[in-house]
Enzyme design. Structure first.
Site: not given
Lengths: 415, 466
Positions: B194, B275, B311
């Site tokens: 990311w 993460d 999310k």
């Protein structure tokens, strides 16, 4: 290195051992730690005049009616999509209008870069990081005293910090001569942190004439004014009046920056709503500056939280709700002014020989009582009264129910 | 005379020159120094003025300190949505940012979130400051979700949990802690990862380097390269791992590969930093998606774990997540937590309450919790469904025998298509398909109806654009 019955060790011989040796327990935050201690106290007479959060006369937190209405209006209507990095655009527009005036020329000329922030703290931090990035050798000048977290913010942003005199203990008022002397010595290109109104922790504000003199000094010496405005409307009850320092500097043509918080004046403490604005040369530069502020926000939190910004936007864009807000903010300001008068008159009635007129001369949530650390400690130990050790009393925590008790206790430790 | 008003200073265009490599502007050097400078402005109204001890009053007021601040490049991910919005073509498709969309390509607010908010409204809770570490009920719930409520780490208090500003803010707190307490220690990130990971580490002042991850040949994991690079790092480095649904590739190690990765970390004394942005969202199961983290915890690793509810609970806008540190003792956990708070205080003082309350309400009510699980399964299921349809469309249109099965093997919201930058540009310029320039598409933005169109676009870009 821990020797407790830990699960199978992840640190083999030869590898880096004892990752955490250097980690000491951090000292309690001087402000937020007070509430922690207060909550742990079981004495029924306990009084919390520590953290600056408004209480009504029953000592209860308040959610403004205009805020409750706004929440009903927005309920279930919005999706939860990411805000842009700079936050809700409409919120930013309304915020800067509140700070600078609806028809301020800098707004009409689109010269203001504005981003939504994590309340006032987030606005200050974003600006401190921006200052470090674009003026890495510049200094920040911070008043003495100030909100403790200001020092943490500019220190973590690695900006070189200096101080200037502000509070005069002998008068419990402004040390204007000291302030001017110290700021005259600041090198050109220095940034100066100013509390727009209701100085925290002293409650001591410059007069309009003093602001004007300061503005002239900033002009002639090339100093950058950074305003932290956490109490607009909350200080005098009048949002225009509380922004007068900013308006004075704007009239003199300064290109200033301003951190706004809606924690107190809209009671949105936990929602973390604020705005950072920077006045620029022209609209292109404002676009540039905004883009760079966003660049700093992105690796800190990506984009700011939505809920609080929606509340503020709803209140400020609806004429009825806005009117209601003005009234509610005045009620809060008036109650505090009333408590100041009550505390002062109680102390005088008790026959205290010390001067207490500063209680009503100071403005906003806080009163810098002049109490010493020892006296504050006695207030806590003997009377279960909680305040920060610099003698700062949060007037918002004073009620008709506890003002006599408080006055009594202060008299006991100071006579 | 020395002046700090170095107005011919050239501004840095981006904190991370890596993040800005997509920009057309070259990264400019910052000029720092003390010497006499000519005060020049780009604004024609103000003539050049030689800088002396005191600057002319009019110039001091009228020329901004920030006049040389240049425009930052658009964020490579968030900038895609902005470009999409500006496009007026009817066939446009937004496969840029990873935000879930329904089959009608609409944003989705989970029903349990609406219910929780309604409960909160009815209760009329106050808006007081949270403590610096956040909402206690949320912190408890989030640690339990991550590790399982009966995990010994939780029972023994060996975990420091601090509410953070979603995944980004939680990663930033972890990175800031590393910079302060493990100065000089390097963090290894996957190649690719990311984009914001690099910005976060850079802005926190943490040195980083990359380990191989994506193999373009197989459009899968370069496991050999990954292990080699992690082994080559100095002992006691920090390794940033994606707990599940790797972003941007969608490629996760198998359970056996996770064990082997753990072996190397142990051997080298490295610390894992997980993460976890898609727990429950990847496979549909909260427990399955946490298996890598739980495996490492059970092997006794001290580690950082950043969580996000953007999310899996659709709470993108409310910025809710947590930074967790798993430690050998409860005492250490208390100390580390206190220092995390010291890092958070000068950033934002205390975190926002709204998202935290929503999570706490959903997790704290067994009916809502079950409903949440069902909605997560629905979201994960829809994404698996479009993967399947896209795969079938590619297979039927591309008779070359190219193996498109990576679409099915990858997991989560994203697929790394293997398209190059110019091929990705073609996707956008010719087909109005918006994606990031690293070839990443967000399947959350795809529906069954558009699979054929997308397959056409991919095939055209892959074969006809160099």
């Amino acid at each position: 290195m821990s020797t407790a019955a830990a699960p199978a060790s992840s640190v083999p011989a030869g590898a880096r051992s004892g990752w955490w040796e250097a980690v000491q327990p951090a000292a309690r935050d001087p402000i937020l730690g007070v509430t922690e201690a207060f909550l742990a106290d079981s004495d029924p007479k306990k009084v919390n005049v520590g953290v600056g959060a408004y209480r009504n006369d029953e000592g209860k937190p308040v959610v403004l009616e205009c805020v409750r209405k706004a929440e009903q209006i927005i309920a279930g209507k919005q999706n939860m999509e990411y805000l842009p990095m700079g936050g809700l655009v409409k919120f930013n527009d309304l915020s800067v209008k509140l700070a600078y005036g609806d028809t301020a020329p800098v707004l009409e000329e689109k010269r203001v870069a504005a981003v939504q922030t994590l309340s006032g703290t987030g606005a200050c931090r974003l600006f401190a990081d921006f200052q470090k990035r674009f003026k890495p050798d510049s200094r920040i000048y911070i008043p003495v005293p100030t909100w403790a977290n200001h020092h943490n913010i500019w220190r973590d942003a690695r900006v070189e910090a200096h101080t200037f005199r502000y509070y005069k203990p002998s008068t419990r008022g402004l040390d204007f001569e000291g302030l001017m002397e110290d700021l005259k010595k600041a090198p050109e290109g220095s940034f100066v942190l100013l509390h727009a109104c209701a100085h925290n922790p002293t409650g001591v504000d410059p007069t309009a004439d003093q602001w004007k003199e300061m503005s002239q000094l900033f002009k002639s010496n090339g100093l950058f004014p950074f305003f932290d405005m956490a109490y607009q409307g909350f200080a005098s009850g009048d949002t225009v009046r509380d922004a007068q320092a900013i308006r004075i500097f704007m009239e003199d043509g300064h290109q200033l920056a301003c951190a706004q918080s809606f924690a107190k004046n809209m009671g949105l403490y936990g929602q973390r709503v604020g705005c950072l604005s920077v006045v620029c040369d022209n609209s292109q530069q404002a676009v540039n500056v905004k883009s760079q502020l966003q660049q700093i926000a992105r690796p800190m939190y990506s984009n700011p939280p939505l809920h609080g910004a929606q509340i503020v936007t709803t209140v400020l864009s609806d004429p009825e709700l806005k009117e209601q807000w003005y009234k509610e903010v005045k009620v809060m300001a008036d109650r505090i002014i009333g408590m100041r008068e009550a505390l002062k008159s109680n102390l005088e009635k008790l026959g205290s020989s010390l001067p207490w007129k500063h209680i009503t001369e100071q403005i906003g949530m806080f009163c810098y009582s002049g109490l010493t650390e020892d006296q504050v400690d006695r207030l806590t130990k003997e009377f279960h009264i909680y305040m920060t050790r610099n003698g700062r009393i949060s007037m918002a925590g004073v009620t008709t129910g506890n003002v006599e008790y408080l006055a009594n206790a202060i008299h006991e430790v100071t006579k | 005379m020395a002046t700090s008003m170095a107005l011919n200073e050239i501004a840095v265009s981006s904190a991370s020159s890596v993040a800005s490599k997509m920009s057309s502007k070259p990264a400019m050097k910052k000029f720092v120094g003390f010497h006499t400078v000519a005060l020049s402005t780009k604004n024609a109204s103000f003539p050049s003025v030689k800088c002396a001890a005191k600057v002319n009053m009019a110039v001091a007021v009228d020329v901004s300190r920030f006049e040389n601040v240049s425009m930052a490049p658009p964020d490579p991910i968030l900038g895609v949505s902005e470009a999409f919005k500006a496009d007026t073509d009817a066939t446009k498709l937004n496969l840029g940012v990873g935000a879930y969309r329904t089959e009608d390509l609409q944003p989705y607010v989970l029903k349990v979130v609406n219910k929780a908010e309604q409960l909160m409204l009815e209760r009329g809770e106050n808006k007081e400051y949270l403590p610096i570490e956040g909402l206690a009920a949320f912190n408890k719930a989030t640690a339990e979700l991550l590790l399982g409520a009966d995990n010994p780490v939780i029972k023994n208090g060996q975990i420091a949990t601090v509410q953070g500003l979603s995944g980004t803010g939680s990663l930033r707190l972890g990175a800031a802690f590393i910079a302060r307490y493990f100065p000089g220690v390097k963090v290894l990130i996957s190649s690719p990862t990311w984009g914001n990971h690099k910005n976060i580490l850079s802005d926190a002042g943490v040195p980083w380097s990359e380990y191989r991850y994506f193999d373009p040949q197989t459009v899968g994991l370069d496991f050999k390269g990954m292990i080699e690079d992690i082994k080559a790092a100095p002992n006691g480095s920090v390794i940033l791992l994606h707990g599940c649904a790797h972003n941007p590739t969608g490629i996760d190690p198998t359970p056996e590969q996770w064990e082997a990765i753990a072996d190397v970390l142990e051997e080298k004394g490295h610390m894992p930093f997980f993460d976890v942005a898609y727990q429950g969202f990847a496979s549909g199961s909260l427990d399955d998606d946490a298996s890598s983290v739980r495996k490492f915890a059970s092997r006794g690793f001290e580690m950082f774990v950043a969580q996000s509810y953007s999310k899996n609970l659709g709470l993108y806008a409310e910025r809710i997540g947590a930074i967790n540190v798993i430690l050998p003792t409860a005492d250490l956990a208390a100390r580390v937590k206190s220092q995390l708070k010291r890092l958070a205080r000068p950033m934002y003082s205390n975190p926002p309450v709204h998202g935290a309350r929503i999570v706490a309400n959903v997790v704290g009510d067994s009916v809502l919790f079950d409903e949440w699980r069902a909605e997560m399964q629905m979201m994960a299921g829809r994404i698996k469904g479009v993967r399947q349809k896209l795969y079938e469309a590619l297979l039927s249109k591309d008779k070359s025998g190219k193996d498109w099965s990576f679409i099915l093997k990858q997991i989560g919201m994203f697929s790394f298509t293997g398209l190059t930058k110019s091929q990705s540009d073609n996707m956008t310029d010719k087909w109005h398909v918006y994606m990031t320039k690293d070839g990443r598409i967000s399947l959350a933005g795809l529906n069954l109806a558009k699979c054929d169109y997308l397959a056409d676009a991919i095939i055209d870009s892959y074969y006809n654009v160099k």
